[in-house]
Design a protein around this motif. Structure first.
Motif, PDB file in Angstrom:
ATOM      1  N   LEU A  61     -48.041  69.195  -9.586  1.00  0.00           N
ATOM      2  CA  LEU A  61     -46.567  68.682  -9.335  1.00  0.00           C
ATOM      3  C   LEU A  61     -46.063  67.407 -10.254  1.00  0.00           C
ATOM      4  N   GLN A  62     -44.947  67.658 -10.977  1.00  0.00           N
ATOM      5  CA  GLN A  62     -44.360  66.564 -11.629  1.00  0.00           C
ATOM      6  C   GLN A  62     -43.521  65.634 -10.650  1.00  0.00           C
ATOM      7  N   GLU A  63     -43.026  66.339  -9.758  1.00  0.00           N
ATOM      8  CA  GLU A  63     -42.055  65.634  -8.712  1.00  0.00           C
ATOM      9  C   GLU A  63     -43.019  64.625  -7.903  1.00  0.00           C
ATOM     10  N   LYS A  64     -42.233  63.647  -7.435  1.00  0.00           N
ATOM     11  CA  LYS A  64     -42.838  62.775  -6.676  1.00  0.00           C
ATOM     12  C   LYS A  64     -42.965  63.051  -5.107  1.00  0.00           C
ATOM     13  N   GLU A  65     -41.834  63.840  -4.907  1.00  0.00           N
ATOM     14  CA  GLU A  65     -41.638  64.074  -3.325  1.00  0.00           C
ATOM     15  C   GLU A  65     -41.491  65.740  -3.245  1.00  0.00           C
ATOM     16  N   VAL A  66     -42.154  66.016  -2.070  1.00  0.00           N
ATOM     17  CA  VAL A  66     -42.043  67.411  -1.612  1.00  0.00           C
ATOM     18  C   VAL A  66     -41.271  67.452  -0.463  1.00  0.00           C
ATOM     19  N   ILE A  67     -40.329  68.324  -0.459  1.00  0.00           N
ATOM     20  CA  ILE A  67     -39.403  68.394   0.944  1.00  0.00           C
ATOM     21  C   ILE A  67     -39.370  69.842   1.117  1.00  0.00           C
ATOM     22  N   VAL A  68     -39.509  70.243   2.602  1.00  0.00           N
ATOM     23  CA  VAL A  68     -39.594  71.383   2.989  1.00  0.00           C
ATOM     24  C   VAL A  68     -38.521  71.606   4.057  1.00  0.00           C
ATOM     25  N   TYR A  69     -37.539  72.223   3.665  1.00  0.00           N
ATOM     26  CA  TYR A  69     -36.293  72.455   4.638  1.00  0.00           C
ATOM     27  C   TYR A  69     -36.266  73.596   5.349  1.00  0.00           C
ATOM     28  N   HIS A  70     -36.339  73.541   6.544  1.00  0.00           N
ATOM     29  CA  HIS A  70     -36.074  74.931   7.359  1.00  0.00           C
ATOM     30  C   HIS A  70     -34.772  75.183   7.704  1.00  0.00           C
ATOM     31  N   ASP A  71     -34.200  76.076   7.098  1.00  0.00           N
ATOM     32  CA  ASP A  71     -32.921  76.669   7.461  1.00  0.00           C
ATOM     33  C   ASP A  71     -32.921  77.869   8.557  1.00  0.00           C
ATOM     34  N   GLY A  72     -34.051  77.837   9.103  1.00  0.00           N
ATOM     35  CA  GLY A  72     -34.461  78.777   9.911  1.00  0.00           C
ATOM     36  C   GLY A  72     -35.744  78.937  10.145  1.00  0.00           C
ATOM     37  N   LEU A  73     -36.567  79.419  11.081  1.00  0.00           N
ATOM     38  CA  LEU A  73     -37.706  79.414  11.271  1.00  0.00           C
ATOM     39  C   LEU A  73     -38.230  80.727  10.800  1.00  0.00           C
ATOM     40  N   PRO A  74     -39.569  80.723  10.288  1.00  0.00           N
ATOM     41  CA  PRO A  74     -39.993  81.930   9.554  1.00  0.00           C
ATOM     42  C   PRO A  74     -40.374  83.024  11.089  1.00  0.00           C
ATOM     43  N   SER A  75     -40.482  84.210  10.729  1.00  0.00           N
ATOM     44  CA  SER A  75     -40.792  85.174  11.803  1.00  0.00           C
ATOM     45  C   SER A  75     -42.250  85.254  12.025  1.00  0.00           C
ATOM     46  N   LEU A  76     -42.968  84.223  12.736  1.00  0.00           N
ATOM     47  CA  LEU A  76     -44.202  84.197  13.100  1.00  0.00           C
ATOM     48  C   LEU A  76     -44.517  84.422  14.471  1.00  0.00           C
ATOM     49  N   ASP A  77     -45.725  84.981  14.865  1.00  0.00           N
ATOM     50  CA  ASP A  77     -45.989  85.025  16.407  1.00  0.00           C
ATOM     51  C   ASP A  77     -46.312  83.700  16.622  1.00  0.00           C
ATOM     52  N   GLU A  78     -46.718  83.210  17.783  1.00  0.00           N
ATOM     53  CA  GLU A  78     -46.978  82.006  18.354  1.00  0.00           C
ATOM     54  C   GLU A  78     -48.038  81.302  17.690  1.00  0.00           C
ATOM     55  N   HIS A  79     -49.095  81.986  17.748  1.00  0.00           N
ATOM     56  CA  HIS A  79     -50.324  81.383  17.133  1.00  0.00           C
ATOM     57  C   HIS A  79     -50.264  81.272  15.478  1.00  0.00           C
ATOM     58  N   GLU A  80     -49.568  81.850  14.895  1.00  0.00           N
ATOM     59  CA  GLU A  80     -49.337  81.682  13.474  1.00  0.00           C
ATOM     60  C   GLU A  80     -48.242  80.464  13.297  1.00  0.00           C
ATOM     61  N   MET A  81     -47.255  80.253  14.249  1.00  0.00           N
ATOM     62  CA  MET A  81     -46.332  79.229  14.023  1.00  0.00           C
ATOM     63  C   MET A  81     -47.140  78.051  14.406  1.00  0.00           C
ATOM     64  N   ALA A  82     -47.861  78.043  15.455  1.00  0.00           N
ATOM     65  CA  ALA A  82     -48.735  76.862  15.779  1.00  0.00           C
ATOM     66  C   ALA A  82     -49.530  76.347  14.750  1.00  0.00           C
ATOM     67  N   CYS A  83     -50.092  77.369  13.962  1.00  0.00           N
ATOM     68  CA  CYS A  83     -51.226  77.032  12.856  1.00  0.00           C
ATOM     69  C   CYS A  83     -50.287  76.450  11.669  1.00  0.00           C
ATOM     70  N   TYR A  84     -49.021  77.042  11.334  1.00  0.00           N
ATOM     71  CA  TYR A  84     -48.102  76.549  10.324  1.00  0.00           C
ATOM     72  C   TYR A  84     -47.635  75.283  10.553  1.00  0.00           C
ATOM     73  N   ILE A  85     -47.173  75.063  11.816  1.00  0.00           N
ATOM     74  CA  ILE A  85     -46.728  73.672  12.205  1.00  0.00           C
ATOM     75  C   ILE A  85     -47.823  72.470  12.198  1.00  0.00           C
ATOM     76  N   ASP A  86     -48.948  73.046  12.631  1.00  0.00           N
ATOM     77  CA  ASP A  86     -50.167  71.836  12.587  1.00  0.00           C
ATOM     78  C   ASP A  86     -50.390  71.627  11.233  1.00  0.00           C
ATOM     79  N   VAL A  87     -50.272  72.591  10.205  1.00  0.00           N
ATOM     80  CA  VAL A  87     -50.686  72.259   8.953  1.00  0.00           C
ATOM     81  C   VAL A  87     -49.609  71.495   8.187  1.00  0.00           C
ATOM     82  N   LEU A  88     -48.482  71.599   8.652  1.00  0.00           N
ATOM     83  CA  LEU A  88     -47.353  70.707   7.874  1.00  0.00           C
ATOM     84  C   LEU A  88     -47.497  69.487   8.533  1.00  0.00           C
TER      85      LEU A  88
END
Length: 166
Positions: A61-88
């Motif tokens: 990536l040429q950009e110096k900053e990466v911004i992840v904006y959650h305008d809503g939460l993805p439709s994931l089950d609890e385990h998937e959401m936990a994995c996703y948030i843990d990775v972030l």
């Protein structure tokens, strides 16, 4: 950093924005969105382990900053959401510590008289990684982090005024 805001405003000029919302219907869709938005160099990232590995680099990536904006939460089950948030959360911590680790290794090599190859990761500039959630999702996200994240104590969070808290 993790931020919780009532209204998101893009604040950086040299940043890559990834917007997540509640129309994302599963892990495959979520990872595909990141893959396209951040131009992953690999054809497919199909699980959270691969996602974590790719997000830990971002050298292309040429950009110096990466911004992840959650305008809503993805439709994931609890385990998937936990994995996703843990990775972030983990990526947040890793990029925060990147320059510090590189400097320590650089000093160690210099003290030993060793030369660092010019293409080494130590010489790459670090990226800034910020994750934004809606203020209304704060208790859910913080609950998921406290319940599932192995890295919770390493990550400092900020409210929309920039006041830090753990």
């Amino acid at each position: 950093m993790f931020y919780y805001v009532e209204k998101f405003q893009m604040h950086a000029n040299n940043a890559k924005l990834v917007t997540i919302n509640d129309t994302i219907g599963g892990v495959e869709d979520l990872l595909h969105l990141f893959s396209v938005a951040l131009r992953f160099p690999y054809p497919t990232v199909t699980n959270f382990n691969a996602f974590r590995d790719v997000m830990g680099e971002l050298d292309w990536l040429q950009e110096k900053e990466v911004i992840v904006y959650h305008d809503g939460l993805p439709s994931l089950d609890e385990h998937e959401m936990a994995c996703y948030i843990d990775v972030l959360n983990l990526i947040d911590v890793e990029w925060e510590k990147y320059a510090e680790r590189a400097n320590l290794i650089r000093k160690h090599c210099e003290n030993r008289g060793e030369t660092i190859p010019p293409d080494s990761w130590i010489n790459r500039p670090s990226k800034v990684f910020n994750v934004y959630f809606r203020l209304e999702d704060e208790s859910f996200i913080e609950g998921m982090i406290k319940k599932y994240s192995k890295n919770y104590r390493q990550c400092i969070h900020y409210d929309e005024r920039g006041i830090e808290y753990i």
